[in-house]
Design an enzyme around this catalytic site. Structure first.
Site, PDB file in Angstrom:
ATOM      1  CB  SER A  34      18.414 -46.510  -2.104  1.00 44.61           C
ATOM      2  OG  SER A  34      17.601 -46.346  -2.815  1.00 44.61           O
TER       3      SER A  34
ATOM      4  CG  ASP B 102      12.714 -52.019  -3.584  1.00 49.51           C
ATOM      5  OD1 ASP B 102      12.229 -50.867  -3.327  1.00 49.51           O
ATOM      6  OD2 ASP B 102      13.605 -51.690  -2.924  1.00 49.51           O
TER       7      ASP B 102
ATOM      8  CG  HIS C 104      13.277 -48.719  -0.393  1.00 54.01           C
ATOM      9  ND1 HIS C 104      14.141 -49.573  -2.121  1.00 54.01           N
ATOM     10  CD2 HIS C 104      14.023 -47.370  -0.434  1.00 54.01           C
ATOM     11  CE1 HIS C 104      15.411 -48.585  -2.324  1.00 54.01           C
ATOM     12  NE2 HIS C 104      14.888 -47.490  -1.356  1.00 54.01           N
TER      13      HIS C 104
END
Length: 369
Positions: A168, A265, A295
């Protein structure tokens, strides 16, 4: 929220869909409380999602000076106890929207990677937004990479190879750190792993709208994190390559890359686009997508068994490029690749939570260390 492959994952996604995982960005006091809590999560709470901490790994903390020494950051160093041959370095950069999480939340990942790859893992506690705006986070990761490279012998890294991994926001910082290492002539990186990376802060990828309200990370959360990092109005244009690496004119010379994406996501298409851009630049790329996942699933292997598949992939590719397979480097750039190339931006999809795979391995010109 989309189909998921097991009851535990289904239950978690349904629960998270009903709550705001990230607190209101308009309440500074509430956000600071959540930030402090995320940095120092207690071990038992973390292990509910990450599982029992792997043994057989030693750890210690070090302080690293950044820039002229006005700032010092903490890094946590993990070293396997068993002597299984040369150990490479692996720099681990945590996610959390540049403003949440820390070393405690990634304890399990760091230990697992150190043990399974037989690597010295350096987990970086970079400065968090909004107290520190961009590019403080990149400066910290860059300082940690240089420090680790200079002290590899003391750290027990007996190989000359180095990898970097992030998820991320951590993958965003990993991409920018890799670009900086390339542009400044080292330290050389032999592999990078980008797990649902952020590479486009304009937030214009189609999946941002498609998955705008999916659990764990929503479009509104992405906008809030972006404001914390860059301010409002932003101190740097969102499409500037220094903050959005997808707009970098030349991506050649970067290390072989594993890109992992999740089908549910908002960041899915960021990863797909970056994998395709790297491939066009001649960088060896392996792209894996878990079509039913959301996610953050990699950090929750107890809830999402698919997370273990990701770790297996990360370990296999890291061992390949960091020289842990048969003690040799991967095939030479002139050797033909038997892996299929990425066929399209969308790529294949799969059912039942199984990964969809697109991969490419091409020639990659690298500077010597």
């Amino acid at each position: 929220t989309g189909r998921v492959a097991n009851w535990r994952a289904r239950t978690t996604v349904n629960l998270l869909s009903r709550v705001q995982v990230v607190p209101s960005f308009t309440d500074p006091g509430l956000f600071l409380d959540r930030q402090l809590a995320s940095v120092a999560l207690p071990g038992p709470l973390t292990q509910v999602m990450t599982g029992r901490l792997p043994g057989g790994v030693r750890r210690h903390d070090e302080l690293v000076e950044v820039g002229s020494g006005r700032h010092r950051i903490r890094v946590r160093c993990y070293r396997p106890e068993a002597d299984l041959g040369p150990r490479p370095l692996l720099i681990l950069i945590h996610g959390g929207g540049w403003s949440l999480a820390g070393l405690a939340l990634y304890e399990s990942e760091a230990r697992r990677l150190a043990k399974r790859i037989n690597a010295v893992v350096i987990s970086v506690e970079y400065r968090l937004a909004p107290q520190f705006r961009f590019p403080a986070q990149v400066d910290d990761c860059w300082a940690a990479l240089r420090w680790a490279d200079e002290h590899r012998e003391e750290l027990g890294a007996t190989s000359d190879r180095t990898g970097i991994i992030g998820d991320s926001a951590g993958a965003h910082l990993a991409t920018l750190t890799a670009l900086r290492a390339r542009d400044e002539g080292g330290p050389r990186l032999d592999h990078q792993v980008l797990i649902y990376p952020v590479v486009d802060l304009t937030m214009n990828s189609p999946s941002v709208l498609e998955n705008a309200n999916v659990a764990i990370l929503r479009k509104s959360d992405m906008g809030g994190f972006r404001r914390l990092l860059l301010g409002d109005p932003p101190t740097i244009p969102y499409d500037n390559p220094s903050v959005s690496p997808i707009f970098t004119p030349d991506l050649s010379g970067l290390p072989p890359t594993l890109v992992v994406t999740a089908g549910r996501d908002p960041l899915r298409d960021d990863g797909r686009r970056y994998a395709a851009a790297l491939r066009r630049a001649g960088v060896p790329v392996r792209w894996r997508e878990w079509a039913e996942m959301v996610h953050g699933f990699w950090s929750m292997p107890v809830v999402f068994p698919e997370a273990r598949q990701v770790t297996d992939e990360v370990v296999a590719q890291s061992r390949r490029y960091l020289g842990q397979e048969q003690g040799q480097r991967p095939q030479s750039p002139s050797a033909p690749s038997r892996a299929p190339r990425v066929a399209s931006m969308s790529g294949p999809r799969s059912s039942g939570g199984q990964p969809a795979c697109a991969q490419a391995r091409q020639a990659n010109s690298r500077k010597p260390k």
